[in-house]
Scaffold this active site. Structure first.
Site, short mmCIF file in Angstrom:
data_model
loop_
_atom_site.label_atom_id
_atom_site.label_comp_id
_atom_site.label_asym_id
_atom_site.label_seq_id
_atom_site.Cartn_x
_atom_site.Cartn_y
_atom_site.Cartn_z
N ASP A 1 0.84 -1.20 0.00
CA ASP A 1 0.00 0.00 0.00
C ASP A 1 0.87 1.25 0.00
O ASP A 1 1.60 1.51 0.95
CB ASP A 1 -0.90 -0.02 1.24
CG ASP A 1 -2.00 1.03 1.18
OD1 ASP A 1 -1.99 1.85 0.25
OD2 ASP A 1 -2.86 1.03 2.08
N HIS B 1 -0.54 4.14 -0.03
CA HIS B 1 -1.34 4.94 0.90
C HIS B 1 -1.49 6.39 0.47
O HIS B 1 -1.76 7.27 1.30
CB HIS B 1 -0.74 4.87 2.32
CG HIS B 1 -1.75 4.85 3.42
ND1 HIS B 1 -1.99 5.94 4.23
CD2 HIS B 1 -2.60 3.88 3.85
CE1 HIS B 1 -2.94 5.63 5.11
NE2 HIS B 1 -3.32 4.40 4.89
N GLU C 1 -1.03 -0.47 -4.11
CA GLU C 1 -2.31 0.17 -3.81
C GLU C 1 -2.15 1.67 -3.69
O GLU C 1 -1.21 2.16 -3.06
CB GLU C 1 -2.86 -0.40 -2.50
CG GLU C 1 -4.15 0.24 -2.04
CD GLU C 1 -4.71 -0.44 -0.81
OE1 GLU C 1 -5.46 0.22 -0.06
OE2 GLU C 1 -4.42 -1.63 -0.58
N GLU D 1 -10.21 3.30 -2.52
CA GLU D 1 -10.79 3.46 -1.19
C GLU D 1 -11.25 4.90 -0.94
O GLU D 1 -12.10 5.13 -0.07
CB GLU D 1 -9.80 3.05 -0.11
CG GLU D 1 -8.59 3.96 0.05
CD GLU D 1 -7.60 3.41 1.04
OE1 GLU D 1 -7.39 4.05 2.10
OE2 GLU D 1 -7.03 2.34 0.78
N HIS E 1 -12.23 -2.33 0.16
CA HIS E 1 -11.52 -1.73 1.29
C HIS E 1 -12.36 -1.91 2.55
O HIS E 1 -13.57 -1.68 2.53
CB HIS E 1 -11.34 -0.24 0.99
CG HIS E 1 -10.64 0.55 2.03
ND1 HIS E 1 -11.29 1.44 2.86
CD2 HIS E 1 -9.33 0.62 2.37
CE1 HIS E 1 -10.41 2.03 3.66
NE2 HIS E 1 -9.22 1.55 3.39
#
Length: 384
Positions: free
Chosen positions: A186, A188, A212, A238, A288
């Site tokens: 991720d 993020h 991700e 997400e 998510h």
């Protein structure tokens, strides 16, 4: 014809969740989880506004019409707060409908495409550390897929050492668990476009399951450029809240896995539509869900009916859950028993879970969780 919606209650519960209880005049109760992590008070107000000004006194039956009215009935629409409020209400309405008919929501959506869904487990925390040891522990516990953060905060253009550290962490996990285990990485949204290109290329030899959110959603226009630099599947979604948000990434053809959140992206009604759109573009779905049991149950209902569902995030033992965990609010925690890296589809009516109302009420209060604000060495704000 079912009863009318006559009452609702909202509960802020630790570690950072908001639960919604909706009751009908004939005594059927549905549960939803409308929350934006760190903005529970704000979403609570949006839920109250929607219920008080529109839904109270109405039949819960016409879920699609209620969704359209909540979304289109206001001149301003979309975004995390409104869509999360709609999501939690939508979950509760589906829970009520399933209980009315004595059937899981997935049966009302057309029936299952699978018997179980694979799950992955978080390791390493916000600023990833001890990832190899944690990965080994989770694999020994039966998980076959993991996810970890790629880095802590990064400068817009950072040093070779920052890349080397990220590669070393992934390499350590890969060495610890071998090639039979999938590892999602991720970014993020912490990573700028130039660093995302460098990181993707550097991580590629260790074959992550996906990278991700390589850039923030407001920079989705650069995903095709990042995709040209790597063969690693790209995942995002997400922080995207409707099918209209996802439309452009499908059209661009650069995303391989979408990650809509059942508590942010309009609930079961909307995510089912997003999943169907993704299938038409040969894009997988991995919802998510670093949230509570109602959100997870909602995810699994959509996973059950989506042929392109790949894997499910879940929050057991995640680093945010220091005071309460996902199973604590269930009267029967066995519904989320993970075996061989999978969770079976719940077969109970509605969302298939039995909320421990007494425990919810005992834990409810003013939950003041907010994500940390990180800063770079020069004092400027860093992406968390």
């Amino acid at each position: 014809m079912s009863g009318r919606i006559v009452d609702y209650e909202l509960y802020e519960v630790p570690p950072r969740w908001l639960f919604l209880r909706v009751e009908t005049s004939d005594g059927v109760v549905g549960w939803g989880e409308p929350v934006v992590e760190g903005r529970a008070h704000t979403v609570r107000t949006a839920v109250e506004e929607l219920l008080d000004t529109y839904l109270l006194g109405k039949s819960p039956d016409s879920i699609e019409d209620h969704w359209q009215t909540m979304y289109r009935g206001g001149f301003y629409r979309g975004g995390p707060v409104l869509m999360s409020a709609i999501a939690g209400i939508d979950q509760a309405l589906w829970d009520i409908k399933g209980k009315r008919f004595g059937a899981p929501v997935y049966d009302l959506l057309g029936g299952t495409t699978r018997d179980r869904i694979r799950v992955y487990q978080w390791v390493g925390g916000d600023r990833p550390n001890r990832v190899a040891d944690a990965a080994r522990e989770k694999v020994d516990a039966g998980f076959t897929a993991l996810k970890m953060n790629a880095t802590a905060e990064l400068r817009r253009v950072d040093s070779p050492a920052a890349i080397d550290e990220a590669v070393a962490r992934l390499a350590a996990v890969r060495d610890a668990v071998g090639n039979e285990v999938d590892i999602g990485v991720d970014f993020h949204g912490r990573v700028s476009k130039p660093m995302a290109k460098r990181l993707a290329k550097a991580l590629e030899p260790h074959e992550p399951m996906f990278i991700e959110e390589p850039v923030l959603p407001e920079h989705n226009d650069v995903l095709p450029e990042i995709a040209r630099h790597t063969t690693i599947p790209i995942a995002t979604g997400e922080r995207m809240f409707s099918r209209w948000d996802f439309k452009e990434v499908f059209r661009a053809g650069s995303v391989d896995v979408i990650q809509p959140d059942l508590s942010h992206a309009g609930g079961i009604t909307e995510v089912k539509k997003i999943a169907d759109m993704a299938e038409a573009y040969d894009v997988a779905m991995a919802p998510h869900c670093p949230l509570g049991p109602i959100a997870l149950a909602s995810c699994i209902q959509v996973d059950a009916v989506s042929p392109n569902a790949l894997i499910q995030e879940q929050s057991l033992d995640i680093h945010y859950n220091e005071t309460s965990d996902v199973l604590d609010y269930l009267a029967d925690a066995s519904v989320f028993e993970y075996r061989d890296g999978y969770v079976d589809l719940p077969d109970g009516p509605g969302l298939g879970i039995d909320i421990d109302e007494e425990h919810v009420r005992a834990k409810a209060g003013n939950v003041d969780w907010h994500n940390p604000v990180w800063r770079h060495e020069d004092g400027s704000v860093a992406e968390w």
